[in-house]
Scaffold this motif. Structure first.
Motif, PDB file in Angstrom:
ATOM      1  N   GLU A   2       0.849  -1.204   0.000  1.00 23.82           N
ATOM      2  CA  GLU A   2       0.000   0.000   0.000  1.00 23.82           C
ATOM      3  C   GLU A   2       0.883   1.252   0.000  1.00 23.82           C
ATOM      4  O   GLU A   2       2.058   1.195   0.370  1.00 23.82           O
ATOM      5  N   GLU A   3       0.237   2.383  -0.327  1.00 21.53           N
ATOM      6  CA  GLU A   3       0.988   3.634  -0.417  1.00 21.53           C
ATOM      7  C   GLU A   3       1.689   3.990   0.911  1.00 21.53           C
ATOM      8  O   GLU A   3       2.853   4.377   0.928  1.00 21.53           O
ATOM      9  N   ASN A   4       0.929   3.823   2.018  1.00 13.29           N
ATOM     10  CA  ASN A   4       1.549   4.192   3.298  1.00 13.29           C
ATOM     11  C   ASN A   4       2.727   3.270   3.648  1.00 13.29           C
ATOM     12  O   ASN A   4       3.691   3.681   4.284  1.00 13.29           O
ATOM     13  N   LEU A  22       6.208  13.449  -2.708  1.00 14.81           N
ATOM     14  CA  LEU A  22       4.974  12.641  -2.739  1.00 14.81           C
ATOM     15  C   LEU A  22       3.835  13.347  -1.996  1.00 14.81           C
ATOM     16  O   LEU A  22       2.673  13.267  -2.397  1.00 14.81           O
ATOM     17  N   ASN A  23       4.202  14.062  -0.947  1.00 14.85           N
ATOM     18  CA  ASN A  23       3.181  14.773  -0.171  1.00 14.85           C
ATOM     19  C   ASN A  23       2.645  15.999  -0.896  1.00 14.85           C
ATOM     20  O   ASN A  23       1.604  16.528  -0.534  1.00 14.85           O
ATOM     21  N   ASP A  26      -0.125  15.867  -7.076  1.00 15.43           N
ATOM     22  CA  ASP A  26      -1.533  15.437  -7.129  1.00 15.43           C
ATOM     23  C   ASP A  26      -1.617  13.900  -7.096  1.00 15.43           C
ATOM     24  O   ASP A  26      -0.608  13.197  -7.242  1.00 15.43           O
ATOM     25  N   ASN A  27      -2.839  13.441  -6.943  1.00 12.14           N
ATOM     26  CA  ASN A  27      -3.062  11.999  -6.740  1.00 12.14           C
ATOM     27  C   ASN A  27      -2.476  11.115  -7.829  1.00 12.14           C
ATOM     28  O   ASN A  27      -1.878  10.079  -7.549  1.00 12.14           O
ATOM     29  N   GLU A  28      -2.709  11.568  -9.064  1.00 12.96           N
ATOM     30  CA  GLU A  28      -2.291  10.738 -10.195  1.00 12.96           C
ATOM     31  C   GLU A  28      -0.765  10.566 -10.228  1.00 12.96           C
ATOM     32  O   GLU A  28      -0.246   9.455 -10.334  1.00 12.96           O
ATOM     33  N   LYS A  29      -0.072  11.722 -10.077  1.00 10.92           N
ATOM     34  CA  LYS A  29       1.394  11.668 -10.093  1.00 10.92           C
ATOM     35  C   LYS A  29       1.917  10.856  -8.914  1.00 10.92           C
ATOM     36  O   LYS A  29       2.885  10.119  -9.024  1.00 10.92           O
ATOM     37  N   ARG A  30       1.241  11.009  -7.764  1.00  8.76           N
ATOM     38  CA  ARG A  30       1.692  10.266  -6.590  1.00  8.76           C
ATOM     39  C   ARG A  30       1.597   8.758  -6.838  1.00  8.76           C
ATOM     40  O   ARG A  30       2.507   8.005  -6.547  1.00  8.76           O
ATOM     41  N   LYS A  31       0.486   8.384  -7.445  1.00 13.11           N
ATOM     42  CA  LYS A  31       0.281   6.962  -7.722  1.00 13.11           C
ATOM     43  C   LYS A  31       1.401   6.418  -8.627  1.00 13.11           C
ATOM     44  O   LYS A  31       1.987   5.373  -8.369  1.00 13.11           O
ATOM     45  N   GLU A  32       1.684   7.207  -9.674  1.00 18.62           N
ATOM     46  CA  GLU A  32       2.733   6.781 -10.623  1.00 18.62           C
ATOM     47  C   GLU A  32       4.089   6.665  -9.939  1.00 18.62           C
ATOM     48  O   GLU A  32       4.814   5.688 -10.112  1.00 18.62           O
TER      49      GLU A  32
END
Ligand code: UTP
Length: 418
Positions: A2-4, A22-23, A26-32
């Motif tokens: 998981e991300e955490n 990462l903090n 945006d969500n999409e870039k973080r996921k990538e």
């Protein structure tokens, strides 16, 4: 993961800058980015960081010169015996070649993979891949076989190389005998061991050096494919030596006769400070010392006849038994680092262009594999016959010098042209 958990891992491996980025994205870039981190072996990162702090320390006292077979000093019977041993391997379809073409060719400064570089040789210009294809095809004709030809590419240049070969119809080489495999990559790290994020929010990585060939052959299934084909010996050469002769029956014969799993062709240095890797023995094992790391006393050392003691040099003309490749692919080769300037994203997601080298790139070198073997055969080659490298844009080891060596060679060997 998981991300955490990924963030937790990054914290464990001391990557505060990446966590900050990462903090903020945006969500999409973080996921990538998180997905990219999952692909990285963070444990390895620790080893890379440890490596930064190490210095290469060569104690000249331990080093001894290597012995080589000098073809000019062999009797006709000896020479023929080696040649025949080697030729048998080729004729029995137990031989394959690998061309390493995953390098970036930064010194040449050509915009494209080096293999797609065209050199103005006589009688007509040729691409480097074309020169390699011709060279293997000549041997095929001589021995009545078709030698499997593999090309190692990188993530960066794989598509370009595959398309290029397809567009040029494999330069007449039977397509079903040509295979491609990608080499690995290692992340770049800054001086304090942090991963680098680039302007596209990707983690910066680079091809992991020509020593990647063993693991990559294993991981990409090439080793298994060769086993199935009954291959016993593999010549691994570099794309940028336009006098490379991969189907080297003498080298094969010497390896077989001496009972070695690896054999290498050398050339003798023209002068002590020539910038070439030096072959020597360390604790009885063959080792290559890069020119930048050769201790001063070793450069000037001479034998009782006044000849250079450490003149035998590495030209990356290597032959391996399949068993040797299998063995090396299970080992960890050491890292070699290069200190360079790389732009990076800071903790506020701003791109910084450093003025001084700020980060390290890591590579495995093919010759480090020698150290896993007690014995390696060495055959003394000749510059004008075996070694016309294209490394630099101009000056030494440039297209100009290589083309001259190539043209001169083919004037002397006109009868062997196809
Ligand atoms: P070099 O070490 O001379 O590097 O490669 P290079 O990338 O061609 O050129 P520079 O240093 O950036 O100017 C020797 C051989 O190893 C291959 C190269 O393609 C060449 O055949 N190589 C190098 C790889 O296949 N992968 C790598 O990661 C590095």
């Amino acid at each position: 993961m998981e991300e955490n958990e990924v963030i937790e891992e990054l914290r464990k491996y001391n990557q505060p800058r990446l966590i900050d980025i990462l903090n903020k994205v945006d969500n999409e870039k973080r996921k990538e980015l998180v997905n990219e981190v999952k692909e990285i072996n963070l444990k390895e990162l620790e080893r890379l960081y440890e490596n930064i702090k190490e210095t290469a320390d060569v104690d000249v006292g331990e080093l001894k010169p290597v012995k080589s077979v000098n073809p000019d000093k062999l009797s006709k019977e000896e020479y023929d015996e080696y040649e025949n041993l080697g030729a048998d391997v080729i004729k029995n379809n137990k031989f394959a070649v690998v061309i390493m073409a995953g390098g970036e060719g930064t010194r040449l400064g050509f915009n494209g993979p080096k293999g797609t570089f065209k050199v103005n040789v006589e009688p007509e210009p040729k691409y480097l891949f074309e020169i390699m294809a011709d060279s293997i095809a000549r041997a095929n004709k001589k021995y009545g076989v078709t030698i499997p030809w593999y090309i190692m590419t990188s993530n960066k240049n794989n598509e370009q190389i595959v398309n290029f070969m397809e567009e040029h119809n494999y330069f007449g080489y039977p397509k079903e005998y040509v295979g491609f495999f990608k080499q690995g990559e290692l992340p770049l790290i800054t001086e304090d061991g942090q991963l680098i994020v680039d302007e596209n929010y990707n983690i910066r990585k680079a091809a992991d050096g020509n020593g990647s060939v063993f693991k990559s052959m294993h991981e990409r299934g090439v080793l298994d494919e060769m086993k199935e084909k009954g291959i016993e010996w593999v010549y691994i050469g570099q794309i940028d030596n336009i006098l490379l002769k991969m189907v080297d029956t003498l080298l094969l014969g010497v390896a077989i006769k001496e009972g070695s799993e690896i054999a290498t062709r050398s050339v003798f240095k023209d002068f002590p400070r020539e910038r070439m890797g030096t072959l020597c023995l360390k604790n009885g094992k063959v080792k290559v010392i890069e020119y930048s790391e050769i201790p001063e006393d070793m450069i000037e050392a001479k034998n009782e006849n006044g000849e250079m003691l450490f003149g035998e040099s590495n030209i990356t003309c290597n032959l391996f038994s399949l068993k040797a490749i299998d063995k090396i692919s299970q080992e960890n080769l050491p890292y070699h680092k290069a200190h360079k300037k790389y732009s990076y994203m800071d903790e506020n997601c701003k791109i910084v262009e450093p003025e001084e080298p700020n980060a390290y790139k890591f590579e495995y070198f093919i010759f480090d594999s020698f150290e896993f073997f007690n014995q390696i055969s060495i055959v003394r080659g000749k510059r004008e016959e075996d070694f016309a490298p294209i490394k630099n844009k101009e000056g030494v080891q440039s297209p100009e010098t290589a083309i001259k060596l190539y043209n001169d060679y083919w004037r002397r060997h006109a009868d062997e042209r196809m």
